[in-house]
Scaffold this motif. Sequence first.
Motif, PDB file in Angstrom:
ATOM      1  N   ASP A 107      11.832  -3.583  -7.356  1.00  0.00           N
ATOM      2  CA  ASP A 107      10.834  -2.558  -7.636  1.00  0.00           C
ATOM      3  C   ASP A 107       9.448  -3.102  -7.323  1.00  0.00           C
ATOM      4  O   ASP A 107       9.157  -4.259  -7.596  1.00  0.00           O
ATOM      5  CB  ASP A 107      10.903  -2.147  -9.114  1.00  0.00           C
ATOM      6  N   MET A 108       8.613  -2.249  -6.744  1.00  0.00           N
ATOM      7  CA  MET A 108       7.203  -2.588  -6.543  1.00  0.00           C
ATOM      8  C   MET A 108       6.381  -1.364  -6.901  1.00  0.00           C
ATOM      9  O   MET A 108       6.738  -0.241  -6.550  1.00  0.00           O
ATOM     10  CB  MET A 108       6.915  -2.974  -5.087  1.00  0.00           C
ATOM     11  N   SER A 109       5.300  -1.600  -7.598  1.00  0.00           N
ATOM     12  CA  SER A 109       4.351  -0.547  -7.929  1.00  0.00           C
ATOM     13  C   SER A 109       2.999  -1.019  -7.418  1.00  0.00           C
ATOM     14  O   SER A 109       2.490  -2.048  -7.860  1.00  0.00           O
ATOM     15  CB  SER A 109       4.314  -0.336  -9.436  1.00  0.00           C
ATOM     16  N   ILE A 110       2.434  -0.286  -6.473  1.00  0.00           N
ATOM     17  CA  ILE A 110       1.199  -0.725  -5.833  1.00  0.00           C
ATOM     18  C   ILE A 110       0.125   0.343  -5.995  1.00  0.00           C
ATOM     19  O   ILE A 110       0.363   1.523  -5.722  1.00  0.00           O
ATOM     20  CB  ILE A 110       1.426  -1.008  -4.331  1.00  0.00           C
ATOM     21  N   SER A 111      -1.049  -0.072  -6.432  1.00  0.00           N
ATOM     22  CA  SER A 111      -2.218   0.804  -6.490  1.00  0.00           C
ATOM     23  C   SER A 111      -3.128   0.422  -5.334  1.00  0.00           C
ATOM     24  O   SER A 111      -3.578  -0.720  -5.246  1.00  0.00           O
ATOM     25  CB  SER A 111      -2.962   0.622  -7.816  1.00  0.00           C
ATOM     26  N   TYR A 112      -3.378   1.375  -4.436  1.00  0.00           N
ATOM     27  CA  TYR A 112      -4.248   1.152  -3.291  1.00  0.00           C
ATOM     28  C   TYR A 112      -5.654   1.579  -3.708  1.00  0.00           C
ATOM     29  O   TYR A 112      -5.920   2.752  -3.913  1.00  0.00           O
ATOM     30  CB  TYR A 112      -3.751   1.952  -2.084  1.00  0.00           C
ATOM     31  N   MET A 113      -6.560   0.620  -3.866  1.00  0.00           N
ATOM     32  CA  MET A 113      -7.875   0.878  -4.440  1.00  0.00           C
ATOM     33  C   MET A 113      -8.959   1.131  -3.390  1.00  0.00           C
ATOM     34  O   MET A 113      -9.853   1.926  -3.609  1.00  0.00           O
ATOM     35  CB  MET A 113      -8.299  -0.296  -5.318  1.00  0.00           C
ATOM     36  N   SER A 114      -8.918   0.397  -2.279  1.00  0.00           N
ATOM     37  CA  SER A 114      -9.905   0.572  -1.210  1.00  0.00           C
ATOM     38  C   SER A 114      -9.279   0.099   0.098  1.00  0.00           C
ATOM     39  O   SER A 114      -8.123  -0.305   0.115  1.00  0.00           O
ATOM     40  CB  SER A 114     -11.198  -0.204  -1.505  1.00  0.00           C
ATOM     41  N   THR A 115     -10.048   0.137   1.166  1.00  0.00           N
ATOM     42  CA  THR A 115      -9.514  -0.233   2.474  1.00  0.00           C
ATOM     43  C   THR A 115      -9.992  -1.614   2.889  1.00  0.00           C
ATOM     44  O   THR A 115     -10.964  -2.133   2.355  1.00  0.00           O
ATOM     45  CB  THR A 115      -9.944   0.783   3.546  1.00  0.00           C
ATOM     46  N   ALA A 116      -9.287  -2.173   3.837  1.00  0.00           N
ATOM     47  CA  ALA A 116      -9.692  -3.430   4.476  1.00  0.00           C
ATOM     48  C   ALA A 116      -9.647  -3.197   5.979  1.00  0.00           C
ATOM     49  O   ALA A 116      -8.682  -2.634   6.493  1.00  0.00           O
ATOM     50  CB  ALA A 116      -8.751  -4.562   4.079  1.00  0.00           C
ATOM     51  N   LYS A 117     -10.695  -3.598   6.651  1.00  0.00           N
ATOM     52  CA  LYS A 117     -10.819  -3.402   8.102  1.00  0.00           C
ATOM     53  C   LYS A 117     -10.390  -4.656   8.862  1.00  0.00           C
ATOM     54  O   LYS A 117     -10.242  -5.732   8.278  1.00  0.00           O
ATOM     55  CB  LYS A 117     -12.273  -3.072   8.465  1.00  0.00           C
TER      56      LYS A 117
END
Length: 182
Positions: free
Chosen positions: A123-133
Amino acid sequence: MSSWFSLRRGGVWDWKKEEGGEEMMEKARETLSLGAEESERVASLDVRPHRAGDAASFYEGFALRGIRVDRIQRGSLSCTFKVPPRLTDVSGNLSAGAIANLVDEVGAAAIHADGHHMKVSVDMSISYMSTAKVDDELEITSSVLGHKGGYSGTYVLLRNKTTGVIVAEGRHSLFGNLKSKI
């Protein structure tokens, strides 16, 4: 009865009976088909058979090339990773799949740093908070949350090293008492 309602009740969608279904199916075929240039690029890839433990696989080399371990302690790991163009989406951001892969790999590495054998992600739970360029340098830290029986949990944080902004955070669960019989 609408197609959507039929599907929700366990029905099978027959695109041939749907109004405009054949046109939609043809558009899907066109979208998914490879052109001559794409086919040639895929055919030119040098993918050799991989024997576990010998060296990095094509996948590992593609997804993890460039990651640098900065610090390793029992149960924790700190890495630096410069975002390469090969792992970005059409907007030029590090793709969600690449982030999930980093959570998976660095989380599993923390389990190894804690002295445990290889385990399987459950199981993985991921919160994507912002971007990376492209060319952003990320600091990736992973800590073991604990173990119970064959179950282990980790916490992984991806942060932009320059700005300090959190890109993503994930919790990663692994299971297994997998010991090699070789």
